[in-house]
Design a protein around this motif. Structure first.
Motif, PDB file in Angstrom:
ATOM      1  N   GLN A  63       0.831  -1.208   0.000  1.00  0.00           N
ATOM      2  CA  GLN A  63       0.000   0.000   0.000  1.00  0.00           C
ATOM      3  C   GLN A  63       0.863   1.254   0.000  1.00  0.00           C
ATOM      4  O   GLN A  63       0.505   2.261  -0.622  1.00  0.00           O
ATOM      5  CB  GLN A  63      -0.921  -0.020   1.221  1.00  0.00           C
ATOM      6  CG  GLN A  63      -1.991  -1.092   1.187  1.00  0.00           C
ATOM      7  CD  GLN A  63      -2.985  -0.875   0.058  1.00  0.00           C
ATOM      8  OE1 GLN A  63      -3.143   0.224  -0.457  1.00  0.00           O
ATOM      9  NE2 GLN A  63      -3.670  -1.938  -0.334  1.00  0.00           N
ATOM     10  N   SER A 138      -5.421   4.998  -0.850  1.00  0.00           N
ATOM     11  CA  SER A 138      -4.517   3.868  -0.672  1.00  0.00           C
ATOM     12  C   SER A 138      -3.996   3.808   0.759  1.00  0.00           C
ATOM     13  O   SER A 138      -3.887   2.729   1.355  1.00  0.00           O
ATOM     14  CB  SER A 138      -3.356   3.979  -1.660  1.00  0.00           C
ATOM     15  OG  SER A 138      -2.470   2.886  -1.519  1.00  0.00           O
ATOM     16  N   GLU A 141      -6.683   2.489   2.937  1.00  0.00           N
ATOM     17  CA  GLU A 141      -6.739   1.036   2.797  1.00  0.00           C
ATOM     18  C   GLU A 141      -5.617   0.363   3.592  1.00  0.00           C
ATOM     19  O   GLU A 141      -5.805  -0.726   4.148  1.00  0.00           O
ATOM     20  CB  GLU A 141      -6.653   0.654   1.323  1.00  0.00           C
ATOM     21  CG  GLU A 141      -7.886   1.048   0.530  1.00  0.00           C
ATOM     22  CD  GLU A 141      -7.692   0.879  -0.959  1.00  0.00           C
ATOM     23  OE1 GLU A 141      -6.531   0.696  -1.395  1.00  0.00           O
ATOM     24  OE2 GLU A 141      -8.693   0.929  -1.703  1.00  0.00           O
ATOM     25  N   LYS A 142      -4.469   1.041   3.662  1.00  0.00           N
ATOM     26  CA  LYS A 142      -3.383   0.514   4.490  1.00  0.00           C
ATOM     27  C   LYS A 142      -3.804   0.490   5.960  1.00  0.00           C
ATOM     28  O   LYS A 142      -3.529  -0.467   6.688  1.00  0.00           O
ATOM     29  CB  LYS A 142      -2.136   1.380   4.313  1.00  0.00           C
ATOM     30  CG  LYS A 142      -0.991   0.967   5.214  1.00  0.00           C
ATOM     31  CD  LYS A 142       0.185   1.925   5.128  1.00  0.00           C
ATOM     32  CE  LYS A 142       1.266   1.559   6.130  1.00  0.00           C
ATOM     33  NZ  LYS A 142       2.414   2.505   6.094  1.00  0.00           N
TER      34      LYS A 142
END
Length: 447
Positions: A63, A138, A141-142
Motif C-alpha cells: 500500500q 490507498s 486502505e493501508k
C-alpha cells in the motif's frame, strides 16, 4: 493460564496429590507444543505479537508503494502536455518536369513545426488532485489492512492461549482419572470396591485421552495460525496476562467514533476521489486550446515562410457529451456517499450488538466464578467424603468430578469466546486512535 478457572481442589485426598504429580507432568508434556521454545526467551505478549505482525506483513508495504506511485502520477498530471514536433513536405509535385523535386516549384516547402496544447492551470490542478485523493485512499486502505492484521493476530494469539488452557484443564482431568483408577484398583483388591467401579474409572480415562488428543491438535492448529502472522516467534511461550478485561469504545458516542472505522474511512476517501473526478468533468466543459508554429523552407529562388495557428475543439453537442459525463460523475459521488453512510450505520449496529454480547458474557463469567465453580467443587468434596465414609460408590465420585471439570471447561470456553469478541471490538479502530481514548470497564462505564 486463568487462575480463576483452574483453582486448586482443596478436597483432593492426600494420596491423590502425592501419586498424581508424575501422571500430571506426563500428560502436560504430551499436550505441549510441537516445537520447544528456548527457555531464555521472554514470554510472548499480545502487544508484542501484534507489533511483530505489523512489521512482518508485506501487504502494508504494498500500500505504501501504491501511494508513492499515485503521488508521482499527481506530479506528472500537474504539468503541461509534451509539445509535439512536426516534420513534413508540403505540395510536392507528382508529374511534370519538377516531379519529386523539393526546390523546383514555388509551392513546394519543407516544413518543421511544433504544437503545444495549453491546458489551463485549474484543470491541471484538478488532475493532480485526483491522484492525490487516490493516494490518500490507498493509505486509508493501508490503515484498514493494519487494523485487520492486528485483529487477526490477536485472535490467533488468544486462540493458542485458550487452546493451551483447555489442554491443561484436560490434562488435569486425565491426572485425576489416573488417580481414581489407582484408588479403584486398591479398593477392589481390598474388597471395598466392585469391578464395575474399576471398569468405569478406566472407561473415563479412555474418553479423557481421546479428548486430550483433540486438544493437542487444537494447540498445534492455533500455533500454525499464529505463525502465519508472526513467523518463528509463534514458538515462544505466551505471557499469562491477556489484558482482555476492558474495551476502548464509548457506546454513547459510537456514531462519532466509528466514523473513523478503517472501512468507513476508505469509503470516505472513495467519495473524495469521486468528487475530484466530478470537478474535473466540470472543468472539461471548457475546451483546451492548442497553438502551432511552423517554419517552411522553399527552393533557392523563393522566400521561406513561417506559419502559426490556434486549434480550438468545438464542443457543439455538450448536452449529450460533457453534460452527460458531469452528470455521471455527480451520480457516482452520491453513490459513494450513500455507501459510506450505510456502512457506518451497519458498523454502529453491529458494534452495539457485540458490546451487549460482551457485557452479557462477562456477567456469565462472574456467575461461573461466584456460583457454578464453587458449587461444583463442593459437590466433588461431598462425594469424596461420602465415598470415604462408605456412603457412596466410586461412580458418584466420578460423576461429581466429571461435572466439576465440565463446569470449569465451560467457563474457560466462555472466557475464550469473550476474548475473541474483545479482539474484534478493540481493533475496530486504528491503534493510534485507541491510545488516545479512555478505556471502558466491563459494564461499559468510562474510566
Amino acid at each position: 493460564m486463568p487462575s480463576s478457572i483452574f483453582a486448586p481442589d482443596t478436597a483432593r485426598p492426600t494420596f491423590c496429590r502425592l501419586v498424581g504429580r508424575a501422571t500430571f507432568a506426563t500428560l502436560i508434556g504430551a499436550l505441549a507444543l510441537p516445537h520447544d521454545a528456548p527457555a531464555a526467551e521472554a514470554p510472548l505478549t499480545l502487544a508484542r505479537a501484534r507489533q511483530l505482525a505489523i512489521e512482518r506483513n508485506r501487504a502494508l508495504a504494498a500500500q505504501d508503494y501504491a501511494a508513492s506511485a499515485l503521488r508521482d502520477m499527481a506530479v506528472a498530471a500537474g504539468q503541461l502536455p509534451d509539445p509535439v514536433l512536426k516534420l513534413g513536405v508540403d505540395n510536392l509535385p507528382l508529374s511534370g518536369g519538377d516531379r519529386f523535386s523539393l526546390g523546383g516549384d514555388f509551392m513546394t516547402m519543407r516544413r518543421v513545426g511544433v504544437t503545444q496544447e495549453i491546458t489551463r492551470a485549474d484543470k491541471r490542478r484538478l488532475r493532480a488532485g485526483r491522484f492525490e485523493r487516490e493516494a490518500e485512499k490507498s493509505l486509508a486502505e493501508k490503515g484498514a489492512a493494519a487494523a485487520a492484521i492486528e485483529r487477526d493476530t490477536a485472535l490467533a494469539w488468544l486462540e493458542r492461549y485458550y487452546a493451551q488452557a483447555m489442554a491443561t484443564a484436560i490434562a488435569e482431568q486425565g491426572a485425576q482419572a489416573a488417580l481414581e483408577i489407582q484408588a479403584a484398583e486398591g479398593a477392589y483388591r481390598g474388597g471395598r470396591g466392585s469391578r464395575s467401579d474399576l471398569l468405569a474409572a478406566r472407561g473415563a480415562l479412555v474418553l479423557i485421552e481421546d479428548r486430550a488428543s483433540d486438544a493437542k491438535r487444537r494447540v498445534r492448529a492455533a500455533n500454525t495460525m499464529l505463525a502465519r502472522w508472526i513467523g518463528p516467534a509463534a514458538d515462544l511461550p505466551l505471557a499469562d496476562e491477556t489484558g482482555t478485561g476492558t474495551i476502548h469504545l464509548d457506546r454513547t458516542a459510537l456514531d462519532t467514533e466509528l466514523a473513523h472505522h478503517p472501512q468507513v474511512a476508505v469509503l470516505a476517501k472513495r467519495e473524495e476521489v469521486a468528487l475530484a473526478e466530478a470537478q474535473l468533468a466540470r472543468a472539461n466543459k471548457t475546451a483546451d486550446w492548442s497553438v502551432e508554429l511552423a517554419y517552411q523552407q522553399r527552393g533557392p529562388g523563393y522566400a521561406n515562410m513561417i506559419s502559426f495557428g490556434v486549434s480550438i475543439p468545438l464542443q457543439w453537442d455538450q448536452k449529450n457529451r460533457q453534460d452527460r459525463e458531469l452528470s455521471a460523475r455527480l451520480a457516482t459521488v452520491e453513490q459513494a456517499r450513500a455507501e459510506r453512510e450505510e456502512a457506518l450505520r451497519a458498523h454502529v449496529a453491529e458494534t452495539r450488538a457485540m458490546i451487549d454480547e460482551w457485557d452479557n458474557g462477562h456477567e456469565r463469567i462472574g456467575r461461573y466464578r461466584r456460583e457454578a465453580l464453587p458449587l461444583a467443587r463442593e459437590r466433588t468434596a461431598a462425594a469424596l467424603a461420602a465415598y470415604r465414609g462408605g456412603r457412596a460408590g466410586l461412580a458418584d465420585v466420578l460423576a461429581a468430578r466429571r461435572g466439576e471439570v465440565e463446569v470449569r471447561i465451560q467457563a474457560l470456553q466462555l472466557e475464550a469466546d469473550m476474548a475473541r469478541l474483545w479482539a474484534q471490538l478493540n481493533f475496530l479502530l486504528p491503534d493510534e486512535g485507541l491510545r488516545a481514548r479512555p478505556a471502558a470497564t466491563m459494564n461499559g462505564s468510562v474510566r
